[in-house]
Design an enzyme around this catalytic site. Structure first.
Site, mmCIF file in Angstrom:
data_model
loop_
_atom_site.group_PDB
_atom_site.id
_atom_site.type_symbol
_atom_site.label_atom_id
_atom_site.label_comp_id
_atom_site.label_asym_id
_atom_site.label_seq_id
_atom_site.Cartn_x
_atom_site.Cartn_y
_atom_site.Cartn_z
ATOM 1 N N ASP A 1 -2.978 -6.884 -15.534
ATOM 2 C CA ASP A 1 -1.877 -6.033 -15.983
ATOM 3 C C ASP A 1 -2.039 -4.701 -15.257
ATOM 4 O O ASP A 1 -3.001 -3.979 -15.487
ATOM 5 C CB ASP A 1 -1.986 -5.857 -17.508
ATOM 6 C CG ASP A 1 -0.918 -4.931 -18.072
ATOM 7 O OD1 ASP A 1 -0.160 -4.324 -17.288
ATOM 8 O OD2 ASP A 1 -0.859 -4.812 -19.317
ATOM 9 N N LYS A 43 6.523 2.810 -15.892
ATOM 10 C CA LYS A 43 5.483 3.828 -15.723
ATOM 11 C C LYS A 43 5.543 4.424 -14.305
ATOM 12 O O LYS A 43 5.454 5.613 -14.125
ATOM 13 C CB LYS A 43 4.094 3.232 -15.961
ATOM 14 C CG LYS A 43 3.978 2.352 -17.205
ATOM 15 C CD LYS A 43 3.946 3.138 -18.499
ATOM 16 C CE LYS A 43 4.228 2.307 -19.726
ATOM 17 N NZ LYS A 43 3.228 1.321 -20.084
ATOM 18 N N TRP A 99 -3.525 -2.311 -25.031
ATOM 19 C CA TRP A 99 -2.692 -3.297 -24.313
ATOM 20 C C TRP A 99 -3.478 -4.561 -24.021
ATOM 21 O O TRP A 99 -2.953 -5.672 -24.136
ATOM 22 C CB TRP A 99 -2.118 -2.690 -23.035
ATOM 23 C CG TRP A 99 -1.167 -1.563 -23.300
ATOM 24 C CD1 TRP A 99 -1.323 -0.257 -22.934
ATOM 25 C CD2 TRP A 99 0.079 -1.627 -24.020
ATOM 26 N NE1 TRP A 99 -0.256 0.489 -23.371
ATOM 27 C CE2 TRP A 99 0.612 -0.326 -24.041
ATOM 28 C CE3 TRP A 99 0.777 -2.650 -24.650
ATOM 29 C CZ2 TRP A 99 1.823 -0.016 -24.653
ATOM 30 C CZ3 TRP A 99 1.986 -2.353 -25.275
ATOM 31 C CH2 TRP A 99 2.491 -1.050 -25.274
HETATM 32 C C1 LIG Z 1 3.262 0.210 -21.228
HETATM 33 C C2 LIG Z 1 2.300 -0.902 -21.029
HETATM 34 C C3 LIG Z 1 2.582 -2.212 -21.451
HETATM 35 C C4 LIG Z 1 3.808 -2.580 -22.252
HETATM 36 O O1 LIG Z 1 4.931 -2.519 -21.526
HETATM 37 P P1 LIG Z 1 6.375 -2.824 -22.164
HETATM 38 O O2 LIG Z 1 7.209 -2.891 -20.941
HETATM 39 O O3 LIG Z 1 6.712 -1.710 -23.092
HETATM 40 O O4 LIG Z 1 6.294 -4.134 -22.855
HETATM 41 C C5 LIG Z 1 1.659 -3.187 -21.159
HETATM 42 N N1 LIG Z 1 0.511 -2.914 -20.512
HETATM 43 C C6 LIG Z 1 0.207 -1.665 -20.101
HETATM 44 C C7 LIG Z 1 -1.067 -1.411 -19.389
HETATM 45 C C8 LIG Z 1 1.093 -0.625 -20.364
HETATM 46 O O5 LIG Z 1 0.793 0.626 -19.954
#
Ligand SMILES: *Cc1c(COP(=O)(O)O)cnc(C)c1O
Length: 362
Positions: A174, A198, A104
């Site tokens: 993030d 998540k 990511w």
């Molecule tokens: C799942 C995830 C993403 C991507 O998220 P989407 O909503 O599918 O675009 C980005 N960063 C991290 C750390 C993730 O776990």
């Protein structure tokens, strides 16, 4: 054929608190007796306005978000944030520094490279992202417009054991896969963002928590929807938002508040993760490749060292109502995502299964 609700170890979308699902189900056709469901109501209605305002208020409370930060609910998930961050924050030198700790983080940096001068300050790719690099203030370019980190690495099962000191450079994080699992000092960040699927709500939105003085620097050619200012100025309703996801997010914030807040979530998360890691470390069959001090509380990665046996494990676990234990398609092995909503009994059931599988396959 119906079966009982499984323990779902999916990395995302992932489990939600059962109480939230059941309450939403009770209100599904007729939300609190207003005569409409949340799926059908106008996003400009008084009912939805209250849902949105309460969601923000409760998030501010459980995360202790200061008044000089805006909270925004934006569509496009975590991935759209990878583009919005550089489009809004490359505002002076056009330079930004990224730390690469997994897939990511790499994707975020790659997207930013379309818009500016991006430097990879540190990376743990040479060791398949099994640790978090140590960085110091001097490692960053003094004129960088921001520094970007991925606090929890969902695929590799790592988490920063420290918050990098960036001095006056805004830190962007993030937190898609760890938000609300630990108390965070929001003032250390210029911008926090998280896709919600998540640890918060059904997929479809990201939450952005942004220091006010960083808002309003998007260039004129930035598409309207990708300008944080449009979302901040319009209270996340510039256009029709994902009303249902915001509604469930709000219910989860309330649930966390009632359970004792983020500190209590963290206490439970630590207890669950410690149990699982301790078992893995003391077992003969399983191994966790992640550096101990950098291990994630949310995503526990492990292997048997035999890819066929890993496959067998995942299949037999599924039959035992322990779902989605396969590692990410890019690395294989196993991954147990144990977000806030995974009850401790789920972890106990997993450990009991792992013991049995070990006995049968020695
Ligand atoms: C799942 C995830 C993403 C991507 O998220 P989407 O909503 O599918 O675009 C980005 N960063 C991290 C750390 C993730 O776990």
């Amino acid at each position: 054929m119906s079966k009982e609700r499984a323990y779902n170890f999916s990395a995302g979308p992932s489990m939600l608190p059962l109480k939230v699902i059941e309450d939403a189900a009770a209100d599904l056709a007729n939300y609190k007796g207003c005569g409409e469901s949340v799926m059908e109501m106008s996003h400009r209605s008084a009912e939805f306005k209250t849902i949105l305002e309460d969601a923000e208020k409760n998030l501010r409370e459980i995360m202790n978000i200061p008044d000089n930060y805006k909270v925004m609910f934006i569509q496009g998930g975590g991935t759209l944030q990878f583009a919005m961050v550089p489009l809004n924050l490359l505002r002076k030198s056009g330079k930004a520094d990224y730390i690469i700790t997994g897939t990511w983080a790499k994707k975020a940096a790659k997207e930013a490279e379309k818009f500016g001068d991006i430097k990879i300050v540190a990376s743990s790719e040479e060791a398949t992202f099994t640790y978090i690099p140590k960085v110091k203030k001097e490692d960053f370019r003094p004129d960088a417009d921001y520094v970007h980190i991925t606090l929890n690495n969902t695929i590799y099962g790592t988490h920063y054991p420290y918050i990098p000191d960036t001095g006056d450079i805004p830190l962007v994080a993030d937190m898609s896969s760890c938000i609300l699992s630990e108390e965070i000092d929001v003032t250390k960040f210029g911008l926090i963002y998280a896709g919600v699927q998540k640890n918060i709500a059904p997929s479809g939105i990201a939450i952005a928590i942004m220091r006010e003085d960083l808002i309003g620097f998007a260039k004129d050619n930035v598409p309207t929807y990708l300008d944080y200012k449009i979302h901040a100025d319009n209270g996340s309703t510039y256009n029709t938002p994902n009303c249902f996801s915001i509604y469930i997010a709000g219910e989860v914030f309330k649930y966390i508040k009632d359970m004792g807040g983020v500190a209590e979530m963290h206490r439970r998360d630590v207890a669950k993760a410690e149990k699982l890691y301790n078992f893995i470390d003391s077992s003969e069959l399983y191994n966790c490749p992640v550096n101990k001090e950098d291990r994630s509380l949310m995503n526990v990665v492990f292997v048997t060292g035999n890819a066929d046996l890993d496959k067998k494990f995942v299949a037999e676990a599924k039959a035992a109502n322990l779902h989605n234990l396969n590692g990410h398609r890019s690395i294989g092995g196993m991954r147990a995502s144990i977000y806030n909503a995974m009850p401790e009994e789920g972890v106990d059931a997993l450990i009991a299964f792992m013991k049995k599988f070990q006995e049968e396959n020695r």
